[in-house]
Structures are given as structure tokens and as C-alpha cells.
Scaffold this motif. Structure first.
Motif, PDB file in Angstrom:
ATOM      1  N   TRP A 167       0.828  -1.201   0.000  1.00 45.77           N
ATOM      2  CA  TRP A 167       0.000   0.000   0.000  1.00 45.77           C
ATOM      3  C   TRP A 167       0.868   1.258   0.000  1.00 45.77           C
ATOM      4  O   TRP A 167       0.598   2.199  -0.738  1.00 45.77           O
ATOM      5  CB  TRP A 167      -0.912   0.017   1.229  1.00 45.77           C
ATOM      6  CG  TRP A 167      -1.978  -1.035   1.236  1.00 45.77           C
ATOM      7  CD1 TRP A 167      -2.483  -1.720   0.175  1.00 45.77           C
ATOM      8  CD2 TRP A 167      -2.685  -1.518   2.389  1.00 45.77           C
ATOM      9  NE1 TRP A 167      -3.450  -2.599   0.586  1.00 45.77           N
ATOM     10  CE2 TRP A 167      -3.607  -2.503   1.931  1.00 45.77           C
ATOM     11  CE3 TRP A 167      -2.642  -1.223   3.747  1.00 45.77           C
ATOM     12  CZ2 TRP A 167      -4.464  -3.180   2.790  1.00 45.77           C
ATOM     13  CZ3 TRP A 167      -3.489  -1.894   4.611  1.00 45.77           C
ATOM     14  CH2 TRP A 167      -4.392  -2.865   4.144  1.00 45.77           C
ATOM     15  N   GLU A 168       1.904   1.247   0.848  1.00 46.10           N
ATOM     16  CA  GLU A 168       2.783   2.413   0.953  1.00 46.10           C
ATOM     17  C   GLU A 168       3.620   2.590  -0.314  1.00 46.10           C
ATOM     18  O   GLU A 168       3.722   3.694  -0.871  1.00 46.10           O
ATOM     19  CB  GLU A 168       3.703   2.264   2.169  1.00 46.10           C
ATOM     20  CG  GLU A 168       2.992   2.280   3.504  1.00 46.10           C
ATOM     21  CD  GLU A 168       2.483   3.663   3.881  1.00 46.10           C
ATOM     22  OE1 GLU A 168       2.920   4.642   3.243  1.00 46.10           O
ATOM     23  OE2 GLU A 168       1.656   3.759   4.804  1.00 46.10           O
ATOM     24  N   LYS A 169       4.227   1.525  -0.760  1.00 48.44           N
ATOM     25  CA  LYS A 169       5.145   1.590  -1.907  1.00 48.44           C
ATOM     26  C   LYS A 169       4.444   2.081  -3.165  1.00 48.44           C
ATOM     27  O   LYS A 169       5.008   2.866  -3.945  1.00 48.44           O
ATOM     28  CB  LYS A 169       5.763   0.216  -2.153  1.00 48.44           C
ATOM     29  CG  LYS A 169       6.731   0.166  -3.328  1.00 48.44           C
ATOM     30  CD  LYS A 169       7.328  -1.221  -3.484  1.00 48.44           C
ATOM     31  CE  LYS A 169       8.283  -1.276  -4.680  1.00 48.44           C
ATOM     32  NZ  LYS A 169       8.878  -2.635  -4.834  1.00 48.44           N
ATOM     33  N   HIS A 170       3.218   1.622  -3.380  1.00 48.99           N
ATOM     34  CA  HIS A 170       2.515   1.929  -4.627  1.00 48.99           C
ATOM     35  C   HIS A 170       1.403   2.972  -4.449  1.00 48.99           C
ATOM     36  O   HIS A 170       0.663   3.237  -5.401  1.00 48.99           O
ATOM     37  CB  HIS A 170       1.926   0.649  -5.223  1.00 48.99           C
ATOM     38  CG  HIS A 170       2.965  -0.349  -5.635  1.00 48.99           C
ATOM     39  ND1 HIS A 170       3.664  -0.265  -6.816  1.00 48.99           N
ATOM     40  CD2 HIS A 170       3.443  -1.453  -4.988  1.00 48.99           C
ATOM     41  CE1 HIS A 170       4.520  -1.273  -6.910  1.00 48.99           C
ATOM     42  NE2 HIS A 170       4.402  -2.010  -5.815  1.00 48.99           N
ATOM     43  N   GLY A 171       1.299   3.546  -3.265  1.00 50.54           N
ATOM     44  CA  GLY A 171       0.267   4.554  -3.034  1.00 50.54           C
ATOM     45  C   GLY A 171      -1.126   4.041  -3.343  1.00 50.54           C
ATOM     46  O   GLY A 171      -1.939   4.722  -3.987  1.00 50.54           O
ATOM     47  N   VAL A 172      -1.417   2.819  -2.885  1.00 49.04           N
ATOM     48  CA  VAL A 172      -2.677   2.159  -3.220  1.00 49.04           C
ATOM     49  C   VAL A 172      -3.874   2.953  -2.718  1.00 49.04           C
ATOM     50  O   VAL A 172      -3.924   3.359  -1.548  1.00 49.04           O
ATOM     51  CB  VAL A 172      -2.699   0.721  -2.653  1.00 49.04           C
ATOM     52  CG1 VAL A 172      -4.090   0.097  -2.787  1.00 49.04           C
ATOM     53  CG2 VAL A 172      -1.670  -0.143  -3.364  1.00 49.04           C
ATOM     54  N   THR A 173      -4.824   3.188  -3.608  1.00 47.30           N
ATOM     55  CA  THR A 173      -6.064   3.885  -3.261  1.00 47.30           C
ATOM     56  C   THR A 173      -7.266   2.949  -3.245  1.00 47.30           C
ATOM     57  O   THR A 173      -8.282   3.257  -2.620  1.00 47.30           O
ATOM     58  CB  THR A 173      -6.341   5.011  -4.275  1.00 47.30           C
ATOM     59  OG1 THR A 173      -6.422   4.443  -5.605  1.00 47.30           O
ATOM     60  CG2 THR A 173      -5.232   6.055  -4.237  1.00 47.30           C
ATOM     61  N   ASP A 174      -7.140   1.816  -3.950  1.00 49.47           N
ATOM     62  CA  ASP A 174      -8.272   0.903  -4.103  1.00 49.47           C
ATOM     63  C   ASP A 174      -7.790  -0.547  -4.086  1.00 49.47           C
ATOM     64  O   ASP A 174      -6.706  -0.851  -4.599  1.00 49.47           O
ATOM     65  CB  ASP A 174      -8.989   1.149  -5.437  1.00 49.47           C
ATOM     66  CG  ASP A 174      -9.503   2.560  -5.601  1.00 49.47           C
ATOM     67  OD1 ASP A 174     -10.724   2.741  -5.520  1.00 49.47           O
ATOM     68  OD2 ASP A 174      -8.685   3.477  -5.826  1.00 49.47           O
ATOM     69  N   GLN A 175      -8.621  -1.424  -3.517  1.00 47.10           N
ATOM     70  CA  GLN A 175      -8.395  -2.869  -3.593  1.00 47.10           C
ATOM     71  C   GLN A 175      -9.547  -3.510  -4.347  1.00 47.10           C
ATOM     72  O   GLN A 175     -10.704  -3.119  -4.185  1.00 47.10           O
ATOM     73  CB  GLN A 175      -8.336  -3.501  -2.193  1.00 47.10           C
ATOM     74  CG  GLN A 175      -7.027  -3.327  -1.495  1.00 47.10           C
ATOM     75  CD  GLN A 175      -6.933  -4.125  -0.196  1.00 47.10           C
ATOM     76  OE1 GLN A 175      -5.844  -4.422   0.231  1.00 47.10           O
ATOM     77  NE2 GLN A 175      -8.040  -4.467   0.441  1.00 47.10           N
ATOM     78  N   ILE A 176      -9.217  -4.514  -5.163  1.00 52.84           N
ATOM     79  CA  ILE A 176     -10.236  -5.249  -5.900  1.00 52.84           C
ATOM     80  C   ILE A 176     -10.104  -6.723  -5.536  1.00 52.84           C
ATOM     81  O   ILE A 176      -9.005  -7.290  -5.566  1.00 52.84           O
ATOM     82  CB  ILE A 176     -10.079  -5.037  -7.417  1.00 52.84           C
ATOM     83  CG1 ILE A 176     -10.329  -3.563  -7.765  1.00 52.84           C
ATOM     84  CG2 ILE A 176     -11.035  -5.933  -8.196  1.00 52.84           C
ATOM     85  CD1 ILE A 176     -10.235  -3.244  -9.246  1.00 52.84           C
ATOM     86  N   LEU A 177     -11.214  -7.357  -5.185  1.00 56.04           N
ATOM     87  CA  LEU A 177     -11.180  -8.737  -4.718  1.00 56.04           C
ATOM     88  C   LEU A 177     -12.473  -9.441  -5.080  1.00 56.04           C
ATOM     89  O   LEU A 177     -13.486  -8.802  -5.388  1.00 56.04           O
ATOM     90  CB  LEU A 177     -10.967  -8.793  -3.201  1.00 56.04           C
ATOM     91  CG  LEU A 177     -11.953  -8.009  -2.340  1.00 56.04           C
ATOM     92  CD1 LEU A 177     -12.230  -8.748  -1.028  1.00 56.04           C
ATOM     93  CD2 LEU A 177     -11.394  -6.622  -2.015  1.00 56.04           C
ATOM     94  N   PHE A 178     -12.434 -10.767  -5.046  1.00 53.65           N
ATOM     95  CA  PHE A 178     -13.625 -11.585  -5.273  1.00 53.65           C
ATOM     96  C   PHE A 178     -13.969 -12.279  -3.967  1.00 53.65           C
ATOM     97  O   PHE A 178     -13.219 -13.138  -3.484  1.00 53.65           O
ATOM     98  CB  PHE A 178     -13.372 -12.624  -6.366  1.00 53.65           C
ATOM     99  CG  PHE A 178     -14.582 -13.472  -6.678  1.00 53.65           C
ATOM    100  CD1 PHE A 178     -15.528 -13.042  -7.591  1.00 53.65           C
ATOM    101  CD2 PHE A 178     -14.777 -14.697  -6.057  1.00 53.65           C
ATOM    102  CE1 PHE A 178     -16.641 -13.806  -7.875  1.00 53.65           C
ATOM    103  CE2 PHE A 178     -15.883 -15.472  -6.326  1.00 53.65           C
ATOM    104  CZ  PHE A 178     -16.829 -15.020  -7.245  1.00 53.65           C
ATOM    105  N   GLY A 179     -15.096 -11.909  -3.374  1.00 53.75           N
ATOM    106  CA  GLY A 179     -15.533 -12.540  -2.134  1.00 53.75           C
ATOM    107  C   GLY A 179     -14.859 -11.931  -0.924  1.00 53.75           C
ATOM    108  O   GLY A 179     -13.639 -12.034  -0.788  1.00 53.75           O
TER     109      GLY A 179
END
Length: 421
Positions: free
Chosen positions: A69-81
Motif C-alpha cells: 500500500w505504501e510503496k505503490h500509493g494504493v487507493t483501491d483494492q479489488i477482490l472476489f468474495g
């Protein structure tokens, strides 16, 4: 112009769908990374970069993902279930950090829909359980439209599943400690499917006779479609451990409270792998409660037609409830279903369902389905090429939007309903 975001893909469905969605997001200028939990995840991901999570002493998944999250500046997560073991803590931790969770699931409505909600699905959905809300919101929406038909060929889905699990042969070497979210491992499932498939012709022949005899008798009957024991809807969103417990509970109340001329029809799930002896359990239960001539067990049969001629349907929280509601049949949900609310399902105890079942209100049902298709259902599929292309096309604007369609509807209602936005 949509602001550029950074998406972390977690575990997806056994198909190329996540790869196609990730590629489309990249083409629109977003950053996309993937976290693989096993070899099957790797086989279906061709959009780089990706990272591989390998469990080990002293290693914690949430801490590892926090570095991504920190390294890539994650703003969103996408998952199934949202109830998979590898997802539960990550969904909660991401939400606490202001990262948006986009959760895919099989469609609430079938067969041409998939589900996409923010933060949770099924029992964790943001959908209210208030019929008045649906009736009011539906007034603002256009008429319900018919979805494009898609090819849901089972053989394509089966091939994706086999490919995914063949890769699992290497998991002990490349992903030591990985544990599947499924109740059984792939070899056990496939052996069960092969055994059941080999007997399907005889099942259909026998069940055809039983169904014709049932309809010919003109006796009233209630329908209990089974769910899969390993379904998260059973394991996480109900008070029953398995279908044996459910059948026992329903049979007991049926014996005590149902009309004496009524029949209870128990139908197995079409994707059951044959590893659980439901037929033997039904026989034992009927003997226990003196229901020998009042219970019919089916391995096959057309659900829509069985529902059509029934007095009503009993379920935990499966999509069969949507089928029953669509036929305007009395329906009772014994667990936390998104459609369990006044005006749709029977609101009394099961004891009262046998004699005074409450049928769905057509206006409430129409409003409910219109809100679902407008807010949390996408036309498309996860498995065949055309279906994936359609699902990706319809998912992109919802993922990129500041607020999801459901959040927008919630924020148009009294204060407090759009707190998660």
C-alpha cells in the motif's frame, strides 16, 4: 477527466476476468499491481507487476500488504468474495486507511449478472433492509431494462477451474502453507463431480417420475433447495453449520406444524459434488420425524417449474430465493439474505409459514430488483470471452466513480445512510 488511482488486486475468481479488468484499468492510465496467493493466481495474471505472498514463521499478511500500500500509493483494492480467509483482515485494514474495497461476487440475480459492491457483499452489503427505502428510491430510477444475454458455457468455466487447480500441484513447493478457502481440495471435488456426473442420467430418470407423481397427486408442497455446505453464505452468514442441520430443523417444524396432506420437497444443489450423503440424511430425518410419505428428495429438476407449482420456498439465503420471489411465491429466509425484509419474504417464524405464508408484494419486488440492477448488479460474466468483455466494460465506470451507484442512492436519503463514502 478521471483522476488516476492505484489498484491492488487480491484473489479473484478462477478465470481471466481479473487480468482483463486490470489490463483495462492500466490502459486508462491507472497503476495496477497484483498479489498472488498461489500458483493458480499467477497462471491467470499476465498484467504486470505482481507480488507473491508466501506464508512463513513470523510473517503477517496484513503487515506485508501494508508495505505494498505504501510503496505503490494504493487507493483501491479489488477482490472476489469478502469472506475468504486471505481477504477478511485486508478488507478491514484497508477501510481503516481510507482505501476503497471493490468486492466482486456471483450475481445476486441470475444468469446474466455479476455483483460489484464497495466494502462488502451479501450480509455485509450496504443495501438497506427497508422496503420503504427501495420503494422511494425506485421512483427516481428509469424502468428496469433487460440485460444482454451472455454465454455461460459450463465447459469453459470447468476448464478455467481445472487449469487453476492444476497449478495447485506446485503450491506446496512455491507457496508453502497456502490453504484453500474451499471446504475440500480440488482432487476431492473432481472425484465427487465425476461420481455424481456418472449417475446423473439415472437421477434424472428417477426424478422425472417423482416430479410427475408429485404434480399428479395435486397435494400441496413446499420446496427446500439446498445450498453447498462450503458456501460462505452458509459458513459465515447463517446459524447452521451445514445442510444436514438445516434439513433437520425444517423437517421438525414441518412435522409439527404443516398441513397433514402437504409434502416437503428437498432439492439438491445443481453444483453439489456428491461428497455429502444428502439422500441418506433425508431418509434418516424422515424416519426420525415420521415423514416417510411426506418428503420427496430430488437430485435434479427444473427449479423454476418446481417453484411455480409450490406453496412456497424455504431457504437460508441462496439465489433460489430470488427465483421464488420473481414467481411471487411465499418465501422465507432463515439466514441473513439481502432480500429478507417486509414486503418480500415471510416475516414470521417458520412455524407460521406452513399455514399463513406471506407472499411478496409485487410493487416492493419491482422496486427491489430495479434498485439492484441500477446499483450493485453488472450485466456480464466471469468465464467466457464475451461475458468477461461485457463485465469489464460495465465495471470500469463504477470502479472509477468517486461514489458507487449505491452510495449515491444512499446519500440521497436521510442523513447517516451515506456514512461509508
Amino acid at each position: 477527466m478521471t483522476s488516476k488511482r492505484s489498484f491492488l488486486f487480491l484473489q479473484g475468481v478462477c478465470s481471466p476476468f481479473f487480468n482483463a479488468l486490470g489490463s483495462a484499468l492500466q490502459q486508462r492510465g491507472h497503476r495496477v499491481i497484483k498479489l498472488n496467493f498461489n500458483v493458480g493466481d499467477q497462471l491467470f495474471w499476465h498484467t504486470s507487476p505482481s507480488y507473491n505472498w508466501r506464508r512463513g514463521p513470523g510473517k503477517r499478511l496484513t503487515e506485508y500488504v501494508s508495505t505494498l500500500w505504501e510503496k505503490h500509493g494504493v487507493t483501491d483494492q479489488i477482490l472476489f468474495g469478502d469472506r475468504r480467509a486471505v481477504h477478511i483482515d485486508l478488507v478491514t485494514a484497508a477501510r481503516q486507511r481510507g482505501i476503497v474495497n471493490h468486492v466482486f461476487e456471483e450475481g445476486y440475480l441470475r444468469p446474466y449478472w455479476v455483483t460489484l459492491e464497495r466494502e462488502g457483499v451479501n450480509a455485509h452489503s450496504m443495501l438497506p433492509r427497508n422496503p420503504e427505502w427501495f420503494l422511494e428510491v425506485a421512483k427516481q430510477l428509469p424502468d428496469q431494462w433487460k440485460p444482454s444475454k451472455i454465454n455461460n458455457a459450463f465447459k469453459v468455466r470447468a476448464w478455467h477451474d481445472v487449469k487453476y487447480h492444476l497449478g495447485g500441484i506446485l503450491n506446496p513447493m512455491l507457496y508453502p502453507g497456502y490453504r484453500t478457502h474451499a471446504a475440500l481440495n480440488a482432487p476431492q471435488e473432481y472425484m465427487g463431480y465425476l461420481w455424481r456426473f456418472a449417475r446423473m442420467r439415472s437421477y434424472k430418470k428417477r426424478d422425472t417420475v417423482l416430479i410427475q407423481k408429485l404434480w399428479g397427486s395435486r397435494r400441496p408442497y413446499y420446496l427446500l433447495p439446498l445450498q453447498l455446505n462450503g458456501d460462505f453464505q452458509v459458513r459465515h452468514h447463517s446459524s447452521f453449520n451445514d445442510m444436514n442441520e438445516l434439513m433437520t430443523f425444517v423437517a421438525e417444524t414441518f412435522a409439527l406444524h404443516a398441513p397433514k396432506d402437504a409434502i416437503l420437497v428437498i432439492k439438491n444443489h445443481p453444483l453439489d459434488m456428491g461428497m455429502t450423503p444428502h439422500a441418506r440424511d433425508v431418509k434418516r430425518i424422515t424416519e426420525r420425524y415420521g415423514l416417510k410419505d411426506r418428503v420427496v428428495y430430488l437430485e435434479t429438476g427444473n427449479l423454476e417449474r418446481l417453484v411455480k407449482y409450490s406453496r412456497g420456498l424455504i431457504t437460508l439465503n441462496s439465489t433460489s430465493g430470488h427465483v421464488s420471489l420473481a414467481a411471487l411465491k411465499p418465501t422465507i429466509a432463515l439466514a441473513n439474505a439481502i432480500y429478507d425484509m417486509p414486503g418480500l419474504t415471510h416475516q414470521g417464524p417458520l412455524e407460521s409459514f406452513w399455514y399463513q405464508p406471506q407472499a411478496p408484494d409485487p410493487a416492493t419486488l419491482d422496486a427491489f430488483r430495479r434498485v439492484l440492477t441500477h446499483s450493485v448488479q453488472l450485466n456480464g460474466g466471469f468465464y467466457t470471452g464475451d461475458a468477461i468483455e461485457l463485465a469489464v466494460k460495465n465495471a470500469l465506470p463504477l470502479i472509477e466513480a468517486e461514489r458507487s451507484p449505491l452510495e449515491q442512492l444512499l446519500c440521497q436519503t436521510p442523513a447517516g445512510l451515506c456514512a461509508i463514502s
